[in-house]
Scaffold this motif. Sequence first.
Motif, short mmCIF file in Angstrom:
data_model
loop_
_atom_site.label_atom_id
_atom_site.label_comp_id
_atom_site.label_asym_id
_atom_site.label_seq_id
_atom_site.Cartn_x
_atom_site.Cartn_y
_atom_site.Cartn_z
N PHE A 236 0.57 -1.42 0.25
CA PHE A 236 -0.47 0.36 0.06
C PHE A 236 0.89 1.10 0.03
O PHE A 236 -0.04 2.21 -0.09
N GLU A 237 1.65 0.97 -0.39
CA GLU A 237 3.00 2.46 -0.32
C GLU A 237 3.13 3.24 0.85
O GLU A 237 2.67 4.44 0.24
N ASN A 238 2.29 2.68 1.81
CA ASN A 238 2.26 3.62 2.62
C ASN A 238 3.37 4.01 4.14
O ASN A 238 3.38 3.10 5.31
N PRO A 239 4.67 4.88 3.51
CA PRO A 239 5.99 3.83 4.76
C PRO A 239 5.34 4.56 6.25
O PRO A 239 6.14 4.36 7.08
N ASP A 240 5.54 6.31 6.16
CA ASP A 240 4.91 6.90 7.37
C ASP A 240 4.10 5.59 7.88
O ASP A 240 4.63 5.30 9.54
N VAL A 241 3.08 5.10 7.33
CA VAL A 241 2.32 4.77 8.69
C VAL A 241 3.04 3.26 8.43
O VAL A 241 2.65 2.20 9.64
N ILE A 263 12.30 -0.67 9.76
CA ILE A 263 12.79 0.72 10.17
C ILE A 263 13.83 1.17 9.49
O ILE A 263 14.26 2.21 8.93
N GLY A 264 15.39 0.23 9.36
CA GLY A 264 16.03 0.95 8.01
C GLY A 264 16.15 0.93 6.91
O GLY A 264 16.14 2.28 6.25
N ALA A 265 14.93 0.03 6.16
CA ALA A 265 14.84 0.03 4.74
C ALA A 265 13.86 1.26 4.63
O ALA A 265 14.05 2.11 3.88
N ILE A 266 13.04 1.61 5.78
CA ILE A 266 11.77 2.80 5.29
C ILE A 266 12.82 3.86 5.34
O ILE A 266 12.57 4.89 4.46
N HIS A 267 13.91 3.93 6.94
CA HIS A 267 14.51 5.27 6.43
C HIS A 267 15.49 5.33 5.80
O HIS A 267 15.79 6.49 4.47
N GLN A 268 16.03 4.29 4.71
CA GLN A 268 17.05 4.57 3.53
C GLN A 268 16.31 5.45 2.17
O GLN A 268 16.35 5.43 1.89
N GLY A 269 15.07 4.50 2.43
CA GLY A 269 14.62 5.15 1.29
C GLY A 269 13.56 6.74 1.39
O GLY A 269 13.61 6.87 0.16
N ALA A 279 19.21 1.99 12.91
CA ALA A 279 18.23 0.61 13.18
C ALA A 279 18.52 -0.56 12.70
O ALA A 279 18.88 -1.79 13.98
N LEU A 280 19.52 -0.68 11.42
CA LEU A 280 20.31 -1.62 11.20
C LEU A 280 21.25 -2.60 12.69
O LEU A 280 21.01 -3.75 12.53
N ASN A 281 21.71 -1.59 12.91
CA ASN A 281 22.58 -1.95 14.20
C ASN A 281 22.58 -2.66 15.04
O ASN A 281 22.65 -3.80 15.28
N HIS A 282 21.07 -3.20 15.56
CA HIS A 282 20.62 -3.65 16.41
C HIS A 282 20.21 -4.95 15.42
O HIS A 282 19.70 -6.31 16.18
N LEU A 283 20.82 -5.64 14.56
CA LEU A 283 20.06 -6.70 14.02
C LEU A 283 21.28 -7.32 14.38
O LEU A 283 22.58 -7.12 14.52
N PRO A 284 21.29 -9.00 14.58
CA PRO A 284 22.81 -9.91 14.78
C PRO A 284 23.73 -9.90 13.68
O PRO A 284 23.37 -9.13 12.60
N ASP A 285 24.72 -9.63 14.43
CA ASP A 285 25.67 -10.21 12.80
C ASP A 285 26.46 -11.39 12.25
O ASP A 285 27.15 -11.38 11.64
#
Length: 447
Positions: A236-241, A263-269, A279-285
């Motif tokens: 639905f292309e509602n990134p803010d929602v 969250i990382g992908a939306i901020h990047q977009g 946001a991405l730094n919360h992901l495991p390595d």
Amino acid sequence: MATIGLSMIVKNGGEDLRYCLESVRSLVHQIVIADTGSTDNTVEIATEFGATITRIPWADHYAEARNAALEKVTTDWVLSLDADEELSIEAARGIPQLIEQSGADIGGYRLPIRNYFADSLAGVSGMLSRVNNDSNPRAKNAKSYAEHMLGRLFRREPRVKFSGRIHESVELQILAAGYKCVDSNLRILHFGTLAGQESYRGKQAYYRKLLWMAVKETPHYPHLWVQLALEEAKYFENPDVALRCAEEAVTINANEYEAWSMIGAIHQGQKRYELAIKALNHLPDSGDWGITKMRSLGDLLYQLGRLHEARTMYLLAQERVEISSCAYPDALKASVESRLGYIEVQLGLCTAGFRKLHHAADISRDGMENHERLVNAYVLREDNRSAADVAESTLQYIANEKLFRRAVALRARLNEYDRAAALADAGLQMFPESIELQKMKMEIRTR
């Protein structure tokens, strides 16, 4: 010997239902199907297999429907499937032994659901897709698959019911009843993800409606917020929602990695690159999340012009892909290698960079982005002839209007107008409505 019953809810599942029921024919002692309003041959097929059919009105609640089917089951154990799923041959053979060996404290099993995809680069809940070499005839056109675990095999016990308006489950109820719910490697095969995109997307508006209802009823379940974020962002292309939904999920559970990735992908977009990195730094390595993290951080650092740091991230992602025992598709390997090669060319490491770029383009010939990077790298080094040769050779296996335009422009830049005109003609045969190619052809004629 313990008896096993199949419990299902179905609506207009006739196209797939026969495959599903055939896959359990040798295993189950009872089949119960709650039909929620089929208008196709679902009931006729179910009757052929001796199913007990209960017709129930649909009330926008998956758990209620599944529990209506459960009420008719009389066996010791219950297997839950959807119409577009099959039980693997290994599972049909292995489940009886699994049940016989179950201790009295085990109330159910989570089984891997293998989701098949038409694309090489796909995934489910953070798991990257693997190369599909399965022998099942229905999976022959799938390029990859990814798996996730769900509780689908459990004791028939009055306290064990499904819960949840959508994305319903029994795991919590198994635990609440004092049992364990453990993992098994006996898998279910899911073919619904191979359905046509229009068919698949057509369901999303309804799922979205149910998810909004579900989060109002049970706002403390983070996985519902994640699924709602996916719906809002992807369909639905509602990134803010979508961002608000994903943030709600990590507020409830800080380890909801799929939400952090979104969250990382939306901020990047939205070109908020520093927030995306945070946001991405919360992901495991490690594992699949580690590969996703390093590749995505590489992209973000590249956007910020931090090329050396981006190269380090791509090198780490490449290392994780190479040392893993997983059969990742060549498309994933090429995606990382192509990014790495392009940055190395920009850093002046041209020999190594072009070697990687060519290798990536060779091992994943349908990867348009990899070919574009190779062409761009040659243009960056002011080698228009090599760029033109690559663009033109790529057209042998990727029919792409944009690539035709690029090849025409590069040949014209080299003053090779006859070749440019021939390419424009070939492009217009495939894309006769292309205004850009028509303009380019007219410009070439005036030379």
